[in-house]
Design a protein around this motif. Structure first.
Motif, PDB file in Angstrom:
ATOM      1  N   LYS A 194       2.400  14.179  20.126  1.00  0.00           N
ATOM      2  CA  LYS A 194       2.179  13.381  21.002  1.00  0.00           C
ATOM      3  C   LYS A 194       0.976  12.855  21.422  1.00  0.00           C
ATOM      4  O   LYS A 194       0.476  12.435  22.387  1.00  0.00           O
ATOM      5  N   LYS A 195      -0.157  13.000  20.467  1.00  0.00           N
ATOM      6  CA  LYS A 195      -1.688  12.781  20.856  1.00  0.00           C
ATOM      7  C   LYS A 195      -1.612  11.220  20.756  1.00  0.00           C
ATOM      8  O   LYS A 195      -2.721  10.700  21.096  1.00  0.00           O
ATOM      9  N   ALA A 196      -0.847  10.667  19.760  1.00  0.00           N
ATOM     10  CA  ALA A 196      -1.262   9.227  19.397  1.00  0.00           C
ATOM     11  C   ALA A 196      -0.084   8.541  18.893  1.00  0.00           C
ATOM     12  O   ALA A 196       0.779   9.166  18.384  1.00  0.00           O
ATOM     13  N   ASP A 197       0.079   7.420  18.961  1.00  0.00           N
ATOM     14  CA  ASP A 197       1.000   6.421  18.389  1.00  0.00           C
ATOM     15  C   ASP A 197       0.536   5.776  17.261  1.00  0.00           C
ATOM     16  O   ASP A 197       1.342   5.774  16.276  1.00  0.00           O
ATOM     17  N   ILE A 198      -0.739   5.776  17.090  1.00  0.00           N
ATOM     18  CA  ILE A 198      -1.516   5.030  15.747  1.00  0.00           C
ATOM     19  C   ILE A 198      -2.548   6.078  15.417  1.00  0.00           C
ATOM     20  O   ILE A 198      -3.448   6.082  16.244  1.00  0.00           O
ATOM     21  N   VAL A 199      -2.857   6.539  14.280  1.00  0.00           N
ATOM     22  CA  VAL A 199      -3.885   7.130  13.720  1.00  0.00           C
ATOM     23  C   VAL A 199      -4.365   6.347  12.418  1.00  0.00           C
ATOM     24  O   VAL A 199      -3.791   5.968  11.779  1.00  0.00           O
ATOM     25  N   VAL A 200      -5.683   5.951  12.603  1.00  0.00           N
ATOM     26  CA  VAL A 200      -6.481   5.217  11.665  1.00  0.00           C
ATOM     27  C   VAL A 200      -7.637   6.112  10.803  1.00  0.00           C
ATOM     28  O   VAL A 200      -8.353   6.375  11.536  1.00  0.00           O
ATOM     29  N   LEU A 201      -7.350   6.473   9.693  1.00  0.00           N
ATOM     30  CA  LEU A 201      -8.287   6.905   8.843  1.00  0.00           C
ATOM     31  C   LEU A 201      -8.779   6.019   7.981  1.00  0.00           C
ATOM     32  O   LEU A 201      -8.524   5.020   7.445  1.00  0.00           O
ATOM     33  N   GLY A 202      -9.960   6.689   7.224  1.00  0.00           N
ATOM     34  CA  GLY A 202     -10.447   6.060   5.874  1.00  0.00           C
ATOM     35  C   GLY A 202     -10.698   7.265   4.844  1.00  0.00           C
ATOM     36  O   GLY A 202      -9.783   7.795   4.524  1.00  0.00           O
ATOM     37  N   HIS A 203     -11.994   6.883   4.102  1.00  0.00           N
ATOM     38  CA  HIS A 203     -12.251   8.157   3.230  1.00  0.00           C
ATOM     39  C   HIS A 203     -11.503   8.247   2.053  1.00  0.00           C
ATOM     40  O   HIS A 203     -12.140   8.594   1.042  1.00  0.00           O
ATOM     41  N   SER A 204     -10.290   7.912   2.161  1.00  0.00           N
ATOM     42  CA  SER A 204      -9.401   8.271   0.733  1.00  0.00           C
ATOM     43  C   SER A 204      -9.611   7.076  -0.284  1.00  0.00           C
ATOM     44  O   SER A 204      -9.175   7.055  -1.260  1.00  0.00           O
ATOM     45  N   HIS A 205     -10.295   5.881   0.360  1.00  0.00           N
ATOM     46  CA  HIS A 205      -9.884   4.650  -0.330  1.00  0.00           C
ATOM     47  C   HIS A 205      -8.761   4.209  -0.880  1.00  0.00           C
ATOM     48  O   HIS A 205      -8.505   3.561  -1.769  1.00  0.00           O
ATOM     49  N   ARG A 206      -7.620   4.740  -0.111  1.00  0.00           N
ATOM     50  CA  ARG A 206      -6.307   4.026  -0.182  1.00  0.00           C
ATOM     51  C   ARG A 206      -5.769   3.425   0.710  1.00  0.00           C
ATOM     52  O   ARG A 206      -5.424   4.055   1.620  1.00  0.00           O
ATOM     53  N   PRO A 207      -5.701   1.973   0.556  1.00  0.00           N
ATOM     54  CA  PRO A 207      -5.077   1.407   1.819  1.00  0.00           C
ATOM     55  C   PRO A 207      -3.668   1.537   1.844  1.00  0.00           C
ATOM     56  O   PRO A 207      -3.028   1.740   0.870  1.00  0.00           O
ATOM     57  N   GLY A 208      -3.292   1.831   3.317  1.00  0.00           N
ATOM     58  CA  GLY A 208      -1.672   1.671   3.427  1.00  0.00           C
ATOM     59  C   GLY A 208      -1.280   1.682   4.832  1.00  0.00           C
ATOM     60  O   GLY A 208      -2.210   2.453   5.796  1.00  0.00           O
ATOM     61  N   ILE A 209      -0.152   1.380   5.223  1.00  0.00           N
ATOM     62  CA  ILE A 209       0.389   1.746   6.585  1.00  0.00           C
ATOM     63  C   ILE A 209       1.785   2.530   6.442  1.00  0.00           C
ATOM     64  O   ILE A 209       2.659   2.091   5.766  1.00  0.00           O
ATOM     65  N   HIS A 210       1.747   3.936   7.069  1.00  0.00           N
ATOM     66  CA  HIS A 210       2.908   4.720   6.916  1.00  0.00           C
ATOM     67  C   HIS A 210       3.329   4.945   8.232  1.00  0.00           C
ATOM     68  O   HIS A 210       2.931   5.513   9.187  1.00  0.00           O
ATOM     69  N   ALA A 211       4.574   4.732   8.211  1.00  0.00           N
ATOM     70  CA  ALA A 211       5.489   5.212   9.500  1.00  0.00           C
ATOM     71  C   ALA A 211       5.826   6.654   9.317  1.00  0.00           C
ATOM     72  O   ALA A 211       6.339   7.184   8.376  1.00  0.00           O
ATOM     73  N   MET A 212       5.415   7.234  10.672  1.00  0.00           N
ATOM     74  CA  MET A 212       6.101   8.715  10.530  1.00  0.00           C
ATOM     75  C   MET A 212       6.195   9.187  12.110  1.00  0.00           C
ATOM     76  O   MET A 212       5.390   9.049  13.014  1.00  0.00           O
TER      77      MET A 212
END
Ligand SMILES: [Mn+2]
Length: 248
Positions: A194-212
């Motif tokens: 419960k630290k965040a609702d949305i976590v946005v990262l980069g680095h992998s060069h793999r675009p995507g949106i994953h629900a979890m």
């Protein structure tokens, strides 16, 4: 609130191939189409392939990027720059001259009823102890001080050699997927605790949106293959592929 997130542009100070030139042109086209479109722009690491600001000098070849970022700022957009593993040595130019907020590890935001964490992600790859040590070492003020004593052109020449060898070393496919798994499980942890609702990262060069676990992990992808970015409008996330013809 209209937020835009980009990462892993790897903008080069020297374009060696036609692909380099095209990637750079697409990114500049995207920046000019972003003037006046957002309230917040998050530059989530590895925007520049090689980066340094000296006390009295900057890299001239980055001027088009600086110029467009200044336009975006002047149109009233807040800009946040989070350092990546290719751009982490700053000396006051981005923040004092361009009015960009610089963060070294992560940026936290509460907006539109959502708690969001933005970070490049190189801190959260699993089992990469050697890199984590290298990361700590290269960010020591002493190392930066020595680098800054070199003539800028010599410094860039050495920097380019180092950055190329580190890229070649970390390219294998299994490392790539381990890297992106590490990012995903870190995001999962932040959401489930419960630290965040949305976590946005980069680095992998793999675009995507994953629900979890009631939240979302999103990755803005890159500007070498995908030319992708994220828009978070009033708390809802969209992944967009920039296309010069479709822009405007
Ligand atoms: Mn990176």
């Amino acid at each position: 609130m209209r937020i835009c997130v980009i990462s892993d542009v790897h903008f080069k100070y020297k374009h060696k191939s036609e692909a380099d030139r095209q990637n750079a042109a697409l990114f500049l086209d995207f920046l000019s189409s972003s003037v006046g479109r957002y309230d917040l722009m998050v530059l989530n690491g590895d925007i520049f392939d090689l980066y340094n600001e000296w006390k009295y000098s900057i890299i001239r070849q980055y001027f088009p990027v600086y110029h467009l970022l200044a336009n975006i700022r002047e149109a009233g957009c807040r800009i946040v720059f989070i350092s990546g593993n290719h751009d982490f040595w700053f000396n006051g130019f981005l923040d004092k001259d361009l009015g960009i907020e610089v963060y070294h590890d992560q940026f936290y935001l509460e907006a539109d009823g959502m708690r969001m964490i933005f970070s490049h992600g190189d801190l959260y790859t699993s089992n990469d102890v050697r890199y984590q040590l290298f990361r700590r070492l290269i960010r020591q003020p002493f190392i930066k001080w020595i680098f800054n004593l070199l003539h800028p052109e010599l410094a860039l020449f050495i920097g380019a050699k180092m950055s190329r060898s580190s890229r070649v070393r970390r390219v294998p496919g299994f490392m790539q997927s381990r890297r992106s798994q590490g990012l995903q499980s870190w995001a999962e942890k932040m959401i489930s605790r419960k630290k965040a609702d949305i976590v946005v990262l980069g680095h992998s060069h793999r675009p995507g949106i994953h629900a979890m676990g009631g939240g979302h992990y999103a990755n803005a992808g890159d500007w070498i293959k995908n030319h992708s970015y994220l828009e978070i409008t009033d708390g809802s996330i969209k992944l967009i592929y920039h296309n010069k013809e479709k822009a405007q």
